[in-house]
Design a protein around this motif. Sequence first.
Motif, PDB file in Angstrom:
ATOM      1  N   ARG C 189     -13.931  85.335  41.775  1.00  0.00           N
ATOM      2  CA  ARG C 189     -13.264  85.892  42.981  1.00  0.00           C
ATOM      3  C   ARG C 189     -14.038  86.838  43.749  1.00  0.00           C
ATOM      4  O   ARG C 189     -14.389  86.834  44.720  1.00  0.00           O
ATOM      5  CB  ARG C 189     -11.840  86.126  42.990  1.00  0.00           C
ATOM      6  CG  ARG C 189     -11.052  86.269  44.169  1.00  0.00           C
ATOM      7  CD  ARG C 189      -9.385  86.462  43.911  1.00  0.00           C
ATOM      8  NE  ARG C 189      -8.968  86.920  45.192  1.00  0.00           N
ATOM      9  CZ  ARG C 189      -8.722  85.972  46.275  1.00  0.00           C
ATOM     10  NH1 ARG C 189      -8.469  84.633  45.822  1.00  0.00           N
ATOM     11  NH2 ARG C 189      -8.252  86.236  47.439  1.00  0.00           N
ATOM     12  N   GLU C 193     -16.410  87.285  47.065  1.00  0.00           N
ATOM     13  CA  GLU C 193     -16.132  88.010  48.122  1.00  0.00           C
ATOM     14  C   GLU C 193     -17.264  89.050  48.624  1.00  0.00           C
ATOM     15  O   GLU C 193     -17.418  89.434  49.634  1.00  0.00           O
ATOM     16  CB  GLU C 193     -14.799  89.174  47.738  1.00  0.00           C
ATOM     17  CG  GLU C 193     -13.572  88.599  47.799  1.00  0.00           C
ATOM     18  CD  GLU C 193     -12.345  89.310  47.760  1.00  0.00           C
ATOM     19  OE1 GLU C 193     -12.677  90.618  47.839  1.00  0.00           O
ATOM     20  OE2 GLU C 193     -11.395  88.785  47.965  1.00  0.00           O
ATOM     21  N   LYS C 196     -19.008  86.784  51.144  1.00  0.00           N
ATOM     22  CA  LYS C 196     -18.237  87.079  52.467  1.00  0.00           C
ATOM     23  C   LYS C 196     -18.186  88.366  53.125  1.00  0.00           C
ATOM     24  O   LYS C 196     -18.580  88.328  54.507  1.00  0.00           O
ATOM     25  CB  LYS C 196     -16.573  86.741  52.121  1.00  0.00           C
ATOM     26  CG  LYS C 196     -16.415  85.016  52.181  1.00  0.00           C
ATOM     27  CD  LYS C 196     -14.999  84.976  51.741  1.00  0.00           C
ATOM     28  CE  LYS C 196     -14.498  83.834  51.066  1.00  0.00           C
ATOM     29  NZ  LYS C 196     -13.299  84.094  50.504  1.00  0.00           N
ATOM     30  N   ARG C 197     -18.263  89.423  52.494  1.00  0.00           N
ATOM     31  CA  ARG C 197     -18.283  90.610  52.816  1.00  0.00           C
ATOM     32  C   ARG C 197     -19.650  90.899  53.864  1.00  0.00           C
ATOM     33  O   ARG C 197     -19.393  91.228  55.050  1.00  0.00           O
ATOM     34  CB  ARG C 197     -18.194  91.614  51.999  1.00  0.00           C
ATOM     35  CG  ARG C 197     -17.716  93.090  52.556  1.00  0.00           C
ATOM     36  CD  ARG C 197     -17.527  94.219  51.527  1.00  0.00           C
ATOM     37  NE  ARG C 197     -16.060  93.810  50.678  1.00  0.00           N
ATOM     38  CZ  ARG C 197     -16.061  93.459  49.511  1.00  0.00           C
ATOM     39  NH1 ARG C 197     -17.106  93.264  48.684  1.00  0.00           N
ATOM     40  NH2 ARG C 197     -14.752  93.212  48.693  1.00  0.00           N
ATOM     41  N   LEU C 200     -19.392  88.816  57.052  1.00  0.00           N
ATOM     42  CA  LEU C 200     -18.504  89.331  58.182  1.00  0.00           C
ATOM     43  C   LEU C 200     -19.162  90.505  58.625  1.00  0.00           C
ATOM     44  O   LEU C 200     -19.109  90.871  59.769  1.00  0.00           O
ATOM     45  CB  LEU C 200     -17.018  89.699  57.362  1.00  0.00           C
ATOM     46  CG  LEU C 200     -16.331  88.524  56.851  1.00  0.00           C
ATOM     47  CD1 LEU C 200     -15.164  88.858  56.005  1.00  0.00           C
ATOM     48  CD2 LEU C 200     -15.819  87.743  58.253  1.00  0.00           C
ATOM     49  N   ALA C 201     -19.910  91.226  57.864  1.00  0.00           N
ATOM     50  CA  ALA C 201     -20.410  92.575  58.311  1.00  0.00           C
ATOM     51  C   ALA C 201     -21.710  92.396  59.191  1.00  0.00           C
ATOM     52  O   ALA C 201     -21.955  93.058  60.192  1.00  0.00           O
ATOM     53  CB  ALA C 201     -21.180  93.432  56.952  1.00  0.00           C
ATOM     54  N   GLY C 203     -21.366  90.008  61.462  1.00  0.00           N
ATOM     55  CA  GLY C 203     -20.689  89.532  62.626  1.00  0.00           C
ATOM     56  C   GLY C 203     -20.076  88.302  62.764  1.00  0.00           C
ATOM     57  O   GLY C 203     -19.237  87.927  63.745  1.00  0.00           O
ATOM     58  N   GLU C 204     -20.376  87.520  61.504  1.00  0.00           N
ATOM     59  CA  GLU C 204     -19.840  86.028  61.730  1.00  0.00           C
ATOM     60  C   GLU C 204     -18.368  86.159  61.425  1.00  0.00           C
ATOM     61  O   GLU C 204     -17.793  87.004  60.899  1.00  0.00           O
ATOM     62  CB  GLU C 204     -20.299  85.405  60.211  1.00  0.00           C
ATOM     63  CG  GLU C 204     -20.988  84.202  60.503  1.00  0.00           C
ATOM     64  CD  GLU C 204     -21.549  83.580  59.241  1.00  0.00           C
ATOM     65  OE1 GLU C 204     -21.032  82.441  59.163  1.00  0.00           O
ATOM     66  OE2 GLU C 204     -22.182  84.053  58.459  1.00  0.00           O
ATOM     67  N   LEU C 205     -17.713  85.289  62.156  1.00  0.00           N
ATOM     68  CA  LEU C 205     -16.170  85.380  62.064  1.00  0.00           C
ATOM     69  C   LEU C 205     -15.507  84.558  60.955  1.00  0.00           C
ATOM     70  O   LEU C 205     -15.969  83.482  60.399  1.00  0.00           O
ATOM     71  CB  LEU C 205     -15.669  84.710  63.225  1.00  0.00           C
ATOM     72  CG  LEU C 205     -15.907  85.418  64.591  1.00  0.00           C
ATOM     73  CD1 LEU C 205     -15.606  84.674  66.018  1.00  0.00           C
ATOM     74  CD2 LEU C 205     -15.190  86.822  64.672  1.00  0.00           C
ATOM     75  N   GLY C 206     -14.392  85.034  60.371  1.00  0.00           N
ATOM     76  CA  GLY C 206     -13.627  84.307  59.456  1.00  0.00           C
ATOM     77  C   GLY C 206     -13.292  82.951  60.025  1.00  0.00           C
ATOM     78  O   GLY C 206     -13.251  82.020  59.285  1.00  0.00           O
ATOM     79  N   LEU C 207     -13.060  82.927  61.205  1.00  0.00           N
ATOM     80  CA  LEU C 207     -12.498  81.519  61.901  1.00  0.00           C
ATOM     81  C   LEU C 207     -13.758  80.704  61.421  1.00  0.00           C
ATOM     82  O   LEU C 207     -13.680  79.481  61.238  1.00  0.00           O
ATOM     83  CB  LEU C 207     -12.572  81.786  63.269  1.00  0.00           C
ATOM     84  CG  LEU C 207     -11.293  82.505  63.949  1.00  0.00           C
ATOM     85  CD1 LEU C 207     -11.471  82.357  65.431  1.00  0.00           C
ATOM     86  CD2 LEU C 207      -9.996  81.785  63.467  1.00  0.00           C
ATOM     87  N   TYR C 210     -14.458  80.251  57.099  1.00  0.00           N
ATOM     88  CA  TYR C 210     -13.298  79.565  56.378  1.00  0.00           C
ATOM     89  C   TYR C 210     -12.988  78.201  57.021  1.00  0.00           C
ATOM     90  O   TYR C 210     -12.029  77.645  56.892  1.00  0.00           O
ATOM     91  CB  TYR C 210     -12.006  80.542  56.354  1.00  0.00           C
ATOM     92  CG  TYR C 210     -12.152  81.741  55.828  1.00  0.00           C
ATOM     93  CD1 TYR C 210     -12.406  81.951  54.404  1.00  0.00           C
ATOM     94  CD2 TYR C 210     -12.050  83.029  56.634  1.00  0.00           C
ATOM     95  CE1 TYR C 210     -12.482  83.318  53.844  1.00  0.00           C
ATOM     96  CE2 TYR C 210     -12.348  84.250  56.004  1.00  0.00           C
ATOM     97  CZ  TYR C 210     -12.471  84.432  54.612  1.00  0.00           C
ATOM     98  OH  TYR C 210     -12.556  85.621  54.245  1.00  0.00           O
ATOM     99  N   MET C 212     -11.636  77.647  60.068  1.00  0.00           N
ATOM    100  CA  MET C 212     -10.282  77.395  60.678  1.00  0.00           C
ATOM    101  C   MET C 212     -10.181  76.821  61.872  1.00  0.00           C
ATOM    102  O   MET C 212      -8.906  76.413  62.195  1.00  0.00           O
ATOM    103  CB  MET C 212      -9.747  78.745  60.699  1.00  0.00           C
ATOM    104  CG  MET C 212      -9.522  79.552  59.349  1.00  0.00           C
ATOM    105  SD  MET C 212      -8.979  81.246  59.716  1.00  0.00           S
ATOM    106  CE  MET C 212      -8.686  81.798  57.879  1.00  0.00           C
ATOM    107  N   ARG C 213     -11.171  76.603  62.653  1.00  0.00           N
ATOM    108  CA  ARG C 213     -10.839  76.249  64.069  1.00  0.00           C
ATOM    109  C   ARG C 213     -10.172  74.939  64.169  1.00  0.00           C
ATOM    110  O   ARG C 213      -9.208  74.798  64.871  1.00  0.00           O
ATOM    111  CB  ARG C 213     -12.167  76.235  64.754  1.00  0.00           C
ATOM    112  CG  ARG C 213     -12.647  77.643  65.067  1.00  0.00           C
ATOM    113  CD  ARG C 213     -13.931  77.561  65.912  1.00  0.00           C
ATOM    114  NE  ARG C 213     -14.802  78.688  65.752  1.00  0.00           N
ATOM    115  CZ  ARG C 213     -14.491  79.968  66.510  1.00  0.00           C
ATOM    116  NH1 ARG C 213     -13.369  80.061  67.496  1.00  0.00           N
ATOM    117  NH2 ARG C 213     -15.236  80.840  66.499  1.00  0.00           N
TER     118      ARG C 213
END
Lengths: 230, 230, 230, 230, 230, 230
Positions: C189, C193, C196-197, C200-201, C203-207, C210, C212-213
Amino acid sequence: MKPVCIRNISRAPAAIVDAFAHHNVATVHEAMGRIGLMKPYMRPVWPGAHIAGSAVTVLAQPGDNWMLHVAVEQCQTGDVLVVACTADCTDGMFGDLLATSLMARGVRGLVIDAGCRDVRDLQAMGFPVWSRAISAKGTVKATLGSVNIPVVCAGALVNPGDVVIADDDGVAVCPRSDAEAVLAAARTREANEVAKRKRLAAGELGLDIYNMRETLAKAGLVYRDYSNKS
Amino acid sequence: MKPVCIRNISRAPAAIVDAFAHHNVATVHEAMGRIGLMKPYMRPVWPGAHIAGSAVTVLAQPGDNWMLHVAVEQCQTGDVLVVACTADCTDGMFGDLLATSLMARGVRGLVIDAGCRDVRDLQAMGFPVWSRAISAKGTVKATLGSVNIPVVCAGALVNPGDVVIADDDGVAVCPRSDAEAVLAAARTREANEVAKRKRLAAGELGLDIYNMRETLAKAGLVYRDYSNKS
Amino acid sequence: MKPVCIRNISRAPAAIVDAFAHHNVATVHEAMGRIGLMKPYMRPVWPGAHIAGSAVTVLAQPGDNWMLHVAVEQCQTGDVLVVACTADCTDGMFGDLLATSLMARGVRGLVIDAGCRDVRDLQAMGFPVWSRAISAKGTVKATLGSVNIPVVCAGALVNPGDVVIADDDGVAVCPRSDAEAVLAAARTREANEVAKRKRLAAGELGLDIYNMRETLAKAGLVYRDYSNKS
Amino acid sequence: MKPVCIRNISRAPAAIVDAFAHHNVATVHEAMGRIGLMKPYMRPVWPGAHIAGSAVTVLAQPGDNWMLHVAVEQCQTGDVLVVACTADCTDGMFGDLLATSLMARGVRGLVIDAGCRDVRDLQAMGFPVWSRAISAKGTVKATLGSVNIPVVCAGALVNPGDVVIADDDGVAVCPRSDAEAVLAAARTREANEVAKRKRLAAGELGLDIYNMRETLAKAGLVYRDYSNKS
Amino acid sequence: MKPVCIRNISRAPAAIVDAFAHHNVATVHEAMGRIGLMKPYMRPVWPGAHIAGSAVTVLAQPGDNWMLHVAVEQCQTGDVLVVACTADCTDGMFGDLLATSLMARGVRGLVIDAGCRDVRDLQAMGFPVWSRAISAKGTVKATLGSVNIPVVCAGALVNPGDVVIADDDGVAVCPRSDAEAVLAAARTREANEVAKRKRLAAGELGLDIYNMRETLAKAGLVYRDYSNKS
Amino acid sequence: MKPVCIRNISRAPAAIVDAFAHHNVATVHEAMGRIGLMKPYMRPVWPGAHIAGSAVTVLAQPGDNWMLHVAVEQCQTGDVLVVACTADCTDGMFGDLLATSLMARGVRGLVIDAGCRDVRDLQAMGFPVWSRAISAKGTVKATLGSVNIPVVCAGALVNPGDVVIADDDGVAVCPRSDAEAVLAAARTREANEVAKRKRLAAGELGLDIYNMRETLAKAGLVYRDYSNKS
């Protein structure tokens, strides 16, 4: 209520929003006429931060942080993310990954009426959070909520674009349309306090500075010397 | 009850009051026979302070800090202001201006069964406060209370002139007339603990130091080895 | 239930127990399938500690710390003492003397569903405690409880020998028999992460990360532009 | 504090004590100058009782009801037993057996800042109890406390022999020496309310009965008609 | 915020408001999309009442019921008085005299985010109240608030003229403009439930009625038989 | 932890389970050695019910009652459904529809560490519920939990098939394997109490019945007559 994500909200001018960060929460609250505070259970997860920003709001289901990911995309530099839940919740709906994402967008902090986790990392990152609890409890991503609708967060109504001010005393919310007037009132108030502070530090009494003696007497206050039978 | 402000209360001798600051709250509480504590919801608004002083007491209406201004005038060097309310309240009834005024009079700290604000300023000023909440909520100055009457603050009876001791563990109150005896008992107790601490640090067990083995057996404690079925 | 003290409990291998300290409570909790947490009212009495150890358990009467002395003898290097009470209690059942004794035996910390005192000394000693309250209230040594039986502490079942992990986010408990598997899951895990971190740092979105859209749209989320009437 | 049981306390005259039962708690509290109330967490375990009696007080250790047995012997017809604890406690320190014993002595009810059990039996027996909790949790008889010393019960100071009044609104305490004066004030107040109640029932407004309109205007209240933009 | 009393608010049509009383709070809340509830700490002071009415709102200072008297004049038949405070408060801000006055004007009940007293009289009068506490604590009439402005009461936003529904489960608020649509949705929902209730009473399982078996399996639910080792 | 539903759990013999309903919760708790109680926040939603049954357990996500539907199918006549949540929750996870379904299967009641709604209907149906809250808040059916695994409910460990006893004092849990012995102990205890109750009703003192006078004196209790200076 249909789940909705509102885009392109209006914000107060950046110069005004930023200027709020020079005033503490207590001052802003007084300048608003003693309203606009969140409940005192909202506490910083680490001490010393003081921010002001424009509210991007989330109404989430308790224990479900799906909508926070939706909200991130709606945030821009100078914003503060404000998360309300449809029922009381202390789960750790926010942690270092979401904080990384918000920092990448220039968001100044998070106000969440639920729990927060990774508090040590958040302090190391310098990302301030005000929450009702600290909890490692993980969340699901299963049920929709809404973004940028009016929400009640910790007892305060927050509309998207309102100015949110937070420091070690708590969190205040100033309606966008009142921002300029409240800022002016806060400035006046603070200037006034500087003078008072000097007089009090010099040993003058509030009783005299505020002219309370007569009012106290009229209200019926009696002074009496101590006796062992009193 | 008529609102009243009692002047010229009796205090314990300064040497005794000051000596209490060398003992922590837990020790004083034990020395009193395990009584005299305020409820544990009373917490320092910033960590690390340790004070002892003579109580000047206030009974205030919730959300109304008028009587605090009256009380300031009754305070002198070495005092601790103790504020009780007639009903539960978390409003920020005290902040940096009142603290400035109390510091100018030599007051050592505040104990308030309500909220406190400007906590960051208070820490910077070095003025310690123990309160039930931190809240920016402002107060009114509209209804009388009393100064220097006996009050119940956070579950403890406080008479004006009692010795108040406060540290990171909480707040204790020692009746003025018992101060000398309690101080002596605290000293004895602490001396006793130094010896015990050494023995424990050397690996001796409390079971042996306190001779508990026989009493435990008599009370029925059974020792058994672990098995996976236990 | 007869009062009993169980000796010689089984523990997980030291290498596994120790490795847990490289993972935070949130990670371990997720690795277990989002279970095993104590309630969020369990808070460190001083910030910054992060420990993992084998549980020695105590079931004590509220306000009575007799069994803690019994438990000390059952502790060994690498243990964490876990204290549950038969009823809710905030009394200061633990202080610097017991901490001295536990440190002498190599115990890594205390988790107590009651109060703790001498918090400043504990911080100076570097002995970490997680508790439901800080309170100077003293306790008696009058009634038996048990040591090393299964207990419910702050809402979590703890068996003697379970692995206890605690940091600034709270306390997690991993059953001894699951320790190896959970540790492996935590490692996976965490590795996941890190990647992913970074995204995200950047500027990519979790949307997007993951995916999610589509799911959001299918669940019915509608996007709409802000209007002053919204 | 040495454990002590004080015998033969003074009580207010029976005629005065009994007369308090014709006035409710709210009235007595107002007649005393809006003080003397226990905290609102003290609730009747069954509804509908309304009592007044002389306080026999107990200071007990949490979870230990030994001193209640000591106190029973000090009770006489017309008394109310008032139990305070040295720390917060919700254990069921009182049940039907102690109630049977108190009823045999003519005691009118119990006020306990802890838990109570056997609530259904107590209702069947007609023995009223006000407590902070209902809990089946049993207690020990291991540590001394005191009987008939001044105690703080649910935030109120109670001296032995004070008049205790309790109804569905809560519990009030009137100092023995003030009993006659407070009773007279309660009577006046109640008579006054009868007249007001009639006028209000007839549709007259409090605004007019209490002549508030002018004061409200002077304080700055503005009346405005509703508009959809307000 | 200047204190203000808004007159002549708009209300939903009486037929619609009245019809809400045929639906319970849970149904209305679901019909609104699972929103609009006050927090569950709002409880009826006596059981069995079920009302719907138009909100007249008050924002009061904690412990100050002056504005309730102002609000009475703004009430008419079919209204429900909704009282919010600027800070948490449990004082008994409402009692039988104000209830008498409200009943004389045809008001159907009170919802107050504070305390209530005279609860036995209120039950005898048949005037229903939902409150956060029962407390005999009296209040002052010293500081202005406002009437008929939007308020946050127990976590719910209430605008004057909104429909308030309250029963033994709690309190819901339906915005005036949504009242007709929500009422229709509530009716549909209730009709639907009648059919389900019959099938469940006949022994059919929710698993089958709601077609859950497939979704559960897809989500990963595993069925296994009990063994003593499980 | 993988979500699982365990079928065909073992239960204690019906004759034993049923016999528990003749003993109240306090008696059973004492017979077990003063353990096995749920926290006192678990209260009946309507008064007067007294049940005993075999536990069918649910571990649910907060605000998600999906697994309750799964659990219904596992229930049989004489069972009590026990619902724990993975985090604190007050949402109304149970109402009249699920109650209808459980009654159709002969289930005797529900114990839920969350909220309950439709309380008036439940009383009318005669279906007893013990819960931590009453709340109309609706729930989702989105995330799996487990059925018939060991759970911690309101601080008590409950294994499937354990005997659950509930009355107006709260809820107790007796491990299945101890049921016969505990029942016997409860009977003995109750017989013993009948005799004591008679003696107490006749005016004998607990001090004498329990031979406390000597122990009290040995522990140091001093009797003293009241004086106005005491």
